[in-house]
Enzyme design. Structure first.
Site, PDB file in Angstrom:
ATOM      1  CG  ASP A  33      61.715 159.047  71.173  1.00 15.72           C
ATOM      2  OD1 ASP A  33      61.161 158.558  70.361  1.00 15.72           O
ATOM      3  OD2 ASP A  33      61.749 159.741  71.960  1.00 15.72           O
ATOM      4  CG  ASP A  58      67.843 166.716  69.316  1.00 15.15           C
ATOM      5  OD1 ASP A  58      67.191 166.448  68.200  1.00 15.15           O
ATOM      6  OD2 ASP A  58      67.626 167.897  69.728  1.00 15.15           O
ATOM      7  CB  THR A 121      51.027 163.739  58.035  1.00 14.83           C
ATOM      8  OG1 THR A 121      49.758 164.020  58.235  1.00 14.83           O
ATOM      9  CG2 THR A 121      51.610 165.277  57.856  1.00 14.83           C
ATOM     10  CG  ASP A 122      46.110 162.842  55.582  1.00 15.95           C
ATOM     11  OD1 ASP A 122      46.528 163.496  56.814  1.00 15.95           O
ATOM     12  OD2 ASP A 122      45.114 162.117  55.930  1.00 15.95           O
ATOM     13  CD  GLU A 123      47.540 167.230  60.076  1.00 19.48           C
ATOM     14  OE1 GLU A 123      47.870 168.295  60.263  1.00 19.48           O
ATOM     15  OE2 GLU A 123      47.046 166.505  60.733  1.00 19.48           O
ATOM     16  CE1 TYR A 148      53.219 166.772  62.570  1.00 16.77           C
ATOM     17  CE2 TYR A 148      51.235 167.309  61.562  1.00 16.77           C
ATOM     18  CZ  TYR A 148      51.985 166.303  61.901  1.00 16.77           C
ATOM     19  OH  TYR A 148      52.302 165.018  61.682  1.00 16.77           O
ATOM     20  CE  LYS A 152      55.954 164.548  59.279  1.00 17.04           C
ATOM     21  NZ  LYS A 152      57.092 163.902  59.879  1.00 17.04           N
ATOM     22  N   PRO A 190      42.262 159.255  72.254  1.00 16.57           N
ATOM     23  CG  PRO A 190      44.716 158.926  72.266  1.00 16.57           C
ATOM     24  CD  PRO A 190      43.593 159.659  71.521  1.00 16.57           C
ATOM     25  CD  GLN A 192      37.587 164.123  73.218  1.00 16.98           C
ATOM     26  OE1 GLN A 192      37.151 164.329  74.455  1.00 16.98           O
ATOM     27  NE2 GLN A 192      38.287 164.807  72.486  1.00 16.98           N
ATOM     28  CG  ASP A 270      37.028 174.959  65.105  1.00 16.43           C
ATOM     29  OD1 ASP A 270      37.511 173.913  65.223  1.00 16.43           O
ATOM     30  OD2 ASP A 270      36.086 175.169  64.035  1.00 16.43           O
ATOM     31  NE  ARG A 271      43.754 171.442  66.151  1.00 13.76           N
ATOM     32  CZ  ARG A 271      43.972 170.173  65.799  1.00 13.76           C
ATOM     33  NH1 ARG A 271      44.103 169.570  64.429  1.00 13.76           N
ATOM     34  NH2 ARG A 271      44.323 169.325  66.740  1.00 13.76           N
ATOM     35  CB  ALA A 272      44.038 179.067  64.903  1.00 12.85           C
TER      36      ALA A 272
HETATM   37  P1  NAD Z   1      54.394 161.232  68.799  1.00 13.57           P
HETATM   38  O1  NAD Z   1      54.367 162.917  69.144  1.00 13.57           O
HETATM   39  O2  NAD Z   1      53.484 160.309  69.322  1.00 13.57           O
HETATM   40  O3  NAD Z   1      55.711 160.655  68.754  1.00 13.57           O
HETATM   41  C1  NAD Z   1      56.958 161.412  68.308  1.00 13.57           C
HETATM   42  C2  NAD Z   1      58.092 160.789  68.919  1.00 13.57           C
HETATM   43  O4  NAD Z   1      59.449 161.498  68.458  1.00 13.57           O
HETATM   44  C3  NAD Z   1      58.457 160.853  70.526  1.00 13.57           C
HETATM   45  O5  NAD Z   1      58.721 159.692  70.946  1.00 13.57           O
HETATM   46  C4  NAD Z   1      59.326 161.948  70.578  1.00 13.57           C
HETATM   47  O6  NAD Z   1      60.200 161.929  72.058  1.00 13.57           O
HETATM   48  C5  NAD Z   1      60.280 161.566  69.510  1.00 13.57           C
HETATM   49  N1  NAD Z   1      60.948 163.068  69.225  1.00 13.57           N
HETATM   50  C6  NAD Z   1      60.593 164.232  68.933  1.00 13.57           C
HETATM   51  N2  NAD Z   1      61.521 165.084  68.669  1.00 13.57           N
HETATM   52  C7  NAD Z   1      62.576 164.323  68.709  1.00 13.57           C
HETATM   53  C8  NAD Z   1      63.805 164.625  68.284  1.00 13.57           C
HETATM   54  N3  NAD Z   1      64.227 166.008  68.088  1.00 13.57           N
HETATM   55  N4  NAD Z   1      65.093 163.646  68.434  1.00 13.57           N
HETATM   56  C9  NAD Z   1      64.550 162.392  68.539  1.00 13.57           C
HETATM   57  N5  NAD Z   1      63.397 162.000  68.720  1.00 13.57           N
HETATM   58  C10 NAD Z   1      62.437 163.006  68.947  1.00 13.57           C
HETATM   59  O7  NAD Z   1      54.032 161.182  67.024  1.00 13.57           O
HETATM   60  P2  NAD Z   1      53.392 160.143  66.136  1.00 13.57           P
HETATM   61  O8  NAD Z   1      51.791 160.372  66.286  1.00 13.57           O
HETATM   62  O9  NAD Z   1      53.820 158.798  66.885  1.00 13.57           O
HETATM   63  O10 NAD Z   1      53.888 160.597  64.846  1.00 13.57           O
HETATM   64  C11 NAD Z   1      55.121 159.805  64.418  1.00 13.57           C
HETATM   65  C12 NAD Z   1      55.336 160.436  63.088  1.00 13.57           C
HETATM   66  O11 NAD Z   1      54.276 160.023  62.145  1.00 13.57           O
HETATM   67  C13 NAD Z   1      55.529 161.832  62.651  1.00 13.57           C
HETATM   68  O12 NAD Z   1      56.501 161.826  61.936  1.00 13.57           O
HETATM   69  C14 NAD Z   1      54.217 162.166  62.128  1.00 13.57           C
HETATM   70  O13 NAD Z   1      54.307 163.156  61.312  1.00 13.57           O
HETATM   71  C15 NAD Z   1      53.643 160.975  61.504  1.00 13.57           C
HETATM   72  N6  NAD Z   1      52.407 160.721  61.114  1.00 13.57           N
HETATM   73  C16 NAD Z   1      51.343 160.624  62.303  1.00 13.57           C
HETATM   74  C17 NAD Z   1      49.989 160.415  62.220  1.00 13.57           C
HETATM   75  C18 NAD Z   1      48.823 160.204  63.334  1.00 13.57           C
HETATM   76  O14 NAD Z   1      47.924 159.970  63.230  1.00 13.57           O
HETATM   77  N7  NAD Z   1      49.603 160.481  64.622  1.00 13.57           N
HETATM   78  C19 NAD Z   1      49.503 160.301  61.029  1.00 13.57           C
HETATM   79  C20 NAD Z   1      50.611 160.514  59.731  1.00 13.57           C
HETATM   80  C21 NAD Z   1      51.604 160.551  59.998  1.00 13.57           C
HETATM   81  O1  TDX Z   2      39.865 167.394  71.838  1.00 12.45           O
HETATM   82  C1  TDX Z   2      39.881 167.604  70.880  1.00 12.45           C
HETATM   83  N1  TDX Z   2      38.718 167.739  69.997  1.00 12.45           N
HETATM   84  C2  TDX Z   2      38.500 167.646  68.771  1.00 12.45           C
HETATM   85  O2  TDX Z   2      37.458 167.896  68.268  1.00 12.45           O
HETATM   86  C3  TDX Z   2      41.123 167.301  70.106  1.00 12.45           C
HETATM   87  C4  TDX Z   2      42.598 167.174  70.884  1.00 12.45           C
HETATM   88  C5  TDX Z   2      40.922 167.355  68.620  1.00 12.45           C
HETATM   89  N2  TDX Z   2      39.770 167.306  68.263  1.00 12.45           N
HETATM   90  C6  TDX Z   2      39.583 167.404  66.505  1.00 12.45           C
HETATM   91  C7  TDX Z   2      40.515 168.162  65.725  1.00 12.45           C
HETATM   92  C8  TDX Z   2      40.741 167.234  64.581  1.00 12.45           C
HETATM   93  O3  TDX Z   2      39.745 167.594  63.796  1.00 12.45           O
HETATM   94  O4  TDX Z   2      39.814 166.190  66.279  1.00 12.45           O
HETATM   95  C9  TDX Z   2      40.504 165.857  65.280  1.00 12.45           C
HETATM   96  C10 TDX Z   2      41.659 164.924  65.282  1.00 12.45           C
HETATM   97  O5  TDX Z   2      42.601 165.933  66.076  1.00 12.45           O
HETATM   98  P1  TDX Z   2      43.957 165.266  66.371  1.00 12.45           P
HETATM   99  O6  TDX Z   2      43.986 164.231  67.278  1.00 12.45           O
HETATM  100  O7  TDX Z   2      44.718 166.646  67.128  1.00 12.45           O
HETATM  101  O8  TDX Z   2      44.716 164.932  65.154  1.00 12.45           O
HETATM  102  P2  TDX Z   2      45.036 165.956  63.554  1.00 12.45           P
HETATM  103  O9  TDX Z   2      45.148 167.340  63.998  1.00 12.45           O
HETATM  104  O10 TDX Z   2      43.953 165.491  62.745  1.00 12.45           O
HETATM  105  O11 TDX Z   2      46.355 165.326  63.438  1.00 12.45           O
HETATM  106  C11 TDX Z   2      46.703 163.932  63.436  1.00 12.45           C
HETATM  107  O12 TDX Z   2      46.682 163.232  62.283  1.00 12.45           O
HETATM  108  C12 TDX Z   2      47.667 163.493  61.292  1.00 12.45           C
HETATM  109  C13 TDX Z   2      48.160 163.656  63.947  1.00 12.45           C
HETATM  110  O13 TDX Z   2      48.209 164.431  65.286  1.00 12.45           O
HETATM  111  C14 TDX Z   2      48.972 164.253  63.246  1.00 12.45           C
HETATM  112  O14 TDX Z   2      50.582 163.965  63.607  1.00 12.45           O
HETATM  113  C15 TDX Z   2      49.106 163.404  61.988  1.00 12.45           C
HETATM  114  O15 TDX Z   2      49.742 164.032  60.834  1.00 12.45           O
END
Ligand code: NAD
Ligand code: TDX
Length: 332
Positions: A33, A58, A121-123, A148, A152, A190, A192, A270-272
């Site tokens: 990491d 990296d 991700t499902d995105e 993003y 992916k 987290p 909120q 809103d998010r773009a």
């Molecule tokens: P996160 O941002 O919390 O963690 C990412 C980690 O990767 C961090 O520890 C960061 O230091 C490390 N990292 C970033 N760039 C790096 C690099 N160049 N080399 C080595 N380490 C590096 O992300 P997360 O939410 O834990 O997501 C993890 C994976 O799961 C991602 O691939 C994401 O696309 C996927 N994913 C996330 C969600 C979600 O809800 N968060 C859902 C589906 C899939």
């Molecule tokens: O302050 C906020 N208010 C709000 O309404 C934030 C930070 C987000 N939102 C909305 C945007 C989304 O509809 O909440 C929803 C969730 O937002 P995020 O936590 O940013 O997640 P999302 O964009 O859905 O993406 C997450 O799930 C899929 C992860 O960040 C991605 O890494 C994963 O691929």
């Protein structure tokens, strides 16, 4: 003993996976990491020293990656730039890590004939209408919306091409939105919870009608272990736990659970390109590999997550002010 190389293991889902794998298997885990703003060494405290090692580096650097892949039996690739909002303001790190980083890892894995599991991700599938009866399946065409999700999607396609053209021993999983401990305070849930702890009103993007399909991070981890052990090479598996909820309902649940009025939140810019709805059909994973989620009660899981943030302020506090300052500049 199986030796796993887990990239991004100091992030949210990676660290949950490391804890889960060490608790539920006899594997040895090495984490690679970079410790970007999103990585936190404290998420990996207290792990057994004889079964766990940490390397800061990296994934886009072949000199770092190649010897670590050589020591491993399998690579589980979580590392990514993961936040949509950041990708809209500074896309470059998303290309470097999600595309070049994944390329660097699969090159090492193919040269050394190592098993590879790619976390996605499902995105990548874009979004659904609120009233669409269909959910995403492994056959849904790719249609990503943000920098993003497009990086992916690009990384998934690289893995597929390396399987077909070079015989890479890989599987891919695309999971829905995770919740649980160790998630960065930039993310919705987290953010909120910690706002309410700080006496700040939660911030809902737009109308709050966007739907996410929530799954507990431990259920994501059990699914990844199942695919690693039983998945068919070259296959993609969607991971989801039937947890659809709109953002407004989630904010109201957080406020109620934390003893506030359910309407004590603000609507912000809103998010773009904001994806409207994600929903996963995980039939393939359930029927072909026999996986099922354990955390079916979202409200109970959310309450436990709130409790975790209340008890672990020292973990999140250092990131909170800078994260909110960034959102303030954007009117969010
Ligand atoms: P996160 O941002 O919390 O963690 C990412 C980690 O990767 C961090 O520890 C960061 O230091 C490390 N990292 C970033 N760039 C790096 C690099 N160049 N080399 C080595 N380490 C590096 O992300 P997360 O939410 O834990 O997501 C993890 C994976 O799961 C991602 O691939 C994401 O696309 C996927 N994913 C996330 C969600 C979600 O809800 N968060 C859902 C589906 C899939
Ligand atoms: O302050 C906020 N208010 C709000 O309404 C934030 C930070 C987000 N939102 C909305 C945007 C989304 O509809 O909440 C929803 C969730 O937002 P995020 O936590 O940013 O997640 P999302 O964009 O859905 O993406 C997450 O799930 C899929 C992860 O960040 C991605 O890494 C994963 O691929």
């Amino acid at each position: 003993m199986q030796r796993l190389l887990v990239t991004g293991g100091a992030g949210f889902i990676g660290s949950n996976f490391v804890h889960y794998a060490l608790d539920n298997t006899d594997y040895h885990v090495t984490v690679l990491d970079k410790l970007t703003y999103a990585g936190n060494r404290a998420s990996l405290e207290g792990l057994p020293a004889d079964r766990f090692a940490f390397v800061q580096g990296d994934i886009a650097d072949p000199a770092t990656v190649e010897p670590l892949v050589a020591e491993a039996d399998a690579v589980v690739h979580y590392a990514a730039e993961s936040h949509n909002d950041n990708s809209l303001h500074d896309p470059r790190p998303f290309l470097d890590t999600n595309i070049i980083g994944t390329y660097t890892l699969i090159e090492a894995a193919r040269k050394q004939g190592k098993r590879f599991h790619h976390i996605s991700t499902d995105e990548v599938y874009g979004d659904l209408e609120l009233d669409d009866p269909e959910r995403f399946t492994e056959q849904t065409p790719y249609n990503p919306s943000s920098p993003y999700s497009s990086t992916k999607a690009g990384s998934d396609l690289l893995v597929r091409a390396w399987v077909r053209s070079f015989g890479l021993q890989a599987t891919i999983s695309n999971c829905s939105n995770n919740y649980g401990p160790y998630q960065h305070v930039e993310k919705f849930i987290p953010r909120q919870i910690t706002n309410v702890i700080d006496g700040v009103r939660p911030k809902l993007y737009g109308k709050g009608e966007n739907v996410r399909d929530w799954i507990h991070a431990n259920d994501h981890s059990s699914a990844v272990l199942t695919i690693l052990e039983k998945g068919a090479i070259g296959e993609t598996y969607l991971i989801g736990a039937d947890g659809e909820k709109n953002n407004k309902d989630v904010v109201e649940l957080i406020l109620t659970e934390m003893g506030q009025a359910a309407d004590a939140y603000d609507h912000v810019v809103d998010r773009a390109g904001h994806d409207l709805r994600y929903a996963i059909d995980s039939t393939k994973l359930r029927t072909e590999l026999g996986w099922k989620p354990e955390y079916s009660d979202f409200e109970a899981g959310l309450a436990a997550t709130i409790q975790w943030y209340r008890e672990n302020e020292a973990w999140w506090r250092p990131q909170k002010a800078a994260t909110e300052a960034k959102y303030k500049e954007l009117g969010q």
